[in-house]
Design a protein around this motif. Structure first.
Motif, PDB file in Angstrom:
ATOM      1  N   ASP A 179      34.990  63.239  17.258  1.00 47.70           N
ATOM      2  CA  ASP A 179      34.127  63.003  18.426  1.00 47.70           C
ATOM      3  C   ASP A 179      32.936  63.953  18.440  1.00 47.70           C
ATOM      4  N   PHE A 183      29.110  62.793  17.879  1.00 49.58           N
ATOM      5  CA  PHE A 183      28.179  63.037  18.982  1.00 49.58           C
ATOM      6  C   PHE A 183      26.931  63.772  18.496  1.00 49.58           C
ATOM      7  N   SER A 186      24.602  61.472  16.888  1.00 47.21           N
ATOM      8  CA  SER A 186      24.126  60.349  17.694  1.00 47.21           C
ATOM      9  C   SER A 186      22.786  60.645  18.369  1.00 47.21           C
ATOM     10  N   GLY A 204      28.023  62.217  31.661  1.00 45.96           N
ATOM     11  CA  GLY A 204      27.970  61.475  30.408  1.00 45.96           C
ATOM     12  C   GLY A 204      28.874  62.064  29.349  1.00 45.96           C
ATOM     13  N   LYS A 205      28.781  61.505  28.155  1.00 45.97           N
ATOM     14  CA  LYS A 205      29.669  61.903  27.074  1.00 45.97           C
ATOM     15  C   LYS A 205      29.487  63.367  26.700  1.00 45.97           C
ATOM     16  N   HIS A 206      28.276  63.913  26.896  1.00 47.54           N
ATOM     17  CA  HIS A 206      28.044  65.301  26.521  1.00 47.54           C
ATOM     18  C   HIS A 206      28.928  66.252  27.315  1.00 47.54           C
ATOM     19  N   LYS A 208      32.004  65.492  28.336  1.00 49.16           N
ATOM     20  CA  LYS A 208      33.325  65.338  27.740  1.00 49.16           C
ATOM     21  C   LYS A 208      33.405  66.097  26.414  1.00 49.16           C
ATOM     22  N   ILE A 209      32.346  66.021  25.616  1.00 48.92           N
ATOM     23  CA  ILE A 209      32.325  66.693  24.315  1.00 48.92           C
ATOM     24  C   ILE A 209      32.459  68.197  24.492  1.00 48.92           C
ATOM     25  N   GLU A 212      36.039  68.950  25.259  1.00 44.21           N
ATOM     26  CA  GLU A 212      36.884  68.770  24.080  1.00 44.21           C
ATOM     27  C   GLU A 212      36.710  69.921  23.097  1.00 44.21           C
TER      28      GLU A 212
END
Length: 468
Positions: A179, A183, A186, A204-206, A208-209, A212
């Motif tokens: 991931d 990312f 991307s 946003g996904k950032h 979550k990243i 993680e």
């Protein structure tokens, strides 16, 4: 500052060239940009410029001819461990040099490039064969298994042990690694790197990243803590033990260069780099061979003639297997989607090819532009192992092939990665014939791979056991 830089597409205020589709991603646009601005041009990722180097001559001139000037490293303005200048991703030149020197020396001490490391990779390759054989010829998704096998090699060096392929904590780290690297490659990752303070206000996904990555940091921190408690200076087990001893010695001599944080982040960097890049390359090779069965058959024929079926391939076999070696190299060349996640930076005000590049400016040597240059490669858009074979069918090295970069910032794990790729690849094709299933057979190699990179979709493969 803009007047001093090489020319490039006109940036928008604050956003730069970020949302100009004819600029990013660079692997799609570099040919047109080079035609208009030359092999050295500037793009703006938000308010900060990045100088892009295209073509063999420009890249070689920068990385080898001006190694000192182009030997810096840019920080990553993302809220992930290591983004604040610890470990390998830091702009402190002396600290970076010392860490690289120590890491290379320690990896060599634990066998990198030597027979015992080759034996370790061979053992893991046989574990991988056993795991794939358990599918009994049924369609399967190879991502998780291959990631685990590749990661276990660097884990044995860094942590002193390998993990079972079904270990839930290990598998969670594998998912995080994938991931994180996906990312950073991307478009959203590029935007977050360019505008970190702005993106802090948006979900946003950032987000979550970042969470993680912190989990992975905690996982490694616990491993380091455990090592510290059981450390025996007379019996060093792995990279972590060696780093802990260095920290103690430096503290004793009042020569503190690294911190505990540097250790954790350095291990994190080795763990990520030693897992994702090589496993992606192996996954790509399975797709390529399934897509081009005539090439796969020729690889298998060479393996059968040189190695046979009663022992696994070894590094000593590589010189006798020019076609297989050429296929591995072509697979690295043909990967158009690889990118420079960690840009370089110039270490001083630099004059280069008639341009002025100010101190600290980010620089991307675009290796895709080397590997697909029609002036150097006979059929750049085709998967063609002949690019690495001479007229006699013998393997030939090429100066314009730089998948591991070059100069001061070349990949410190290059020797290990090359060993892994050859041994895993040849062992897999000694034992199996890989086939695509369903509608994947009708699609081209790049679209299959791009679906995996962008959407995490991987076409099922069948692994048919080779007859003995």
């Amino acid at each position: 500052m803009q007047r001093q830089l090489p020319p490039g597409p006109t940036p928008w205020p604050l956003l730069g060239n970020l949302f100009q589709k004819d600029v990013l991603p660079l692997y799609n646009s570099y040919a047109k940009l080079t035609e208009k601005y030359g092999p050295v041009f500037t793009v703006w990722k938000g308010p900060k410029p990045t100088v892009v180097l295209c073509g063999y001559e420009a890249v070689k001139d920068a990385l080898l001819g001006h190694a000192e000037e182009f030997g810096g490293r840019s920080n990553i303005p993302l809220k992930i461990p290591g983004s604040r200048g610890q470990g390998f991703v830091n702009s402190n030149e002396n600290k970076w040099r010392e860490l690289r020197r120590f890491t290379l020396s320690t990896l060599r001490d634990f066998g990198m490039g030597k027979r015992r490391m080759s034996d370790r990779v061979q053992e893991e390759a046989l574990c991988l064969v056993e795991e794939i054989a358990a599918a009994q010829g049924q369609a399967f998704d190879p991502r998780e298994t291959i990631r685990s096998a590749v990661s276990n090699v660097i884990c044995s060096v860094v942590f002193g042990s390998r993990f079972d392929y079904k270990d839930s904590a290990f598998l969670e780290q594998m998912e995080i690694v994938t991931d994180l690297t996906d990312f950073l490659r991307s478009f959203l990752g590029i935007v977050c790197s360019a505008l970190p303070k702005v993106m802090d206000f948006f979900p946003g996904k950032h987000k979550k990243i970042s969470a993680e990555a912190q989990k992975m940091y905690t996982f490694i921190h616990e491993k380091v803590k455990s090592h510290r408690q059981s450390l025996d200076p007379e019996n060093l087990r792995d990279f972590i033990d060696c780093f802990l001893i260095k920290l103690e010695k430096d503290q004793y001599h009042n020569k503190v260069i690294f911190s505990h944080e540097d250790l954790v982040v350095a291990v994190l960097g080795l763990f990520v780099a030693g897992t994702e890049t090589t496993s992606q390359a192996l996954l790509y090779s399975l797709l390529a061979m399934a897509k081009f069965p005539h090439i796969q058959a020729k690889v298998q024929q060479e393996i059968a003639e040189v190695v046979g079926t009663h022992r696994p391939p070894s590094m000593e076999d590589r010189v006798k297997m020019p076609f297989t070696n050429a296929v591995v190299h072509e697979m690295l060349r043909y990967d158009k989607f690889s990118s420079e996640i960690f840009p370089r930076a110039v270490t001083r005000d630099t004059e280069f090819r008639g341009h002025k590049i100010p101190l600290g400016t980010s620089v991307i040597p675009l290796f895709t532009s080397l590997h697909f240059d029609p002036l150097w490669w006979e059929t750049p858009e085709e998967f063609n192992p002949g690019h690495f074979l001479d007229e006699k069918g013998e393997f030939q090295k090429r100066d314009d092939f730089m998948p591991f970069s070059a100069g001061k910032q070349s990949c410190p794990g290059e020797a290990l990665a090359r060993m892994e790729l050859f041994l895993f690849f040849s062992t897999l094709f000694q034992n199996f014939t890989f086939q695509l299933t369903g509608d994947a057979r009708e699609r081209d190699l790049r679209s299959l791979y791009f679906d995996h990179m962008k959407n995490h979709l991987y076409p099922p493969l069948q692994a048919i056991t080779c007859p003995r």
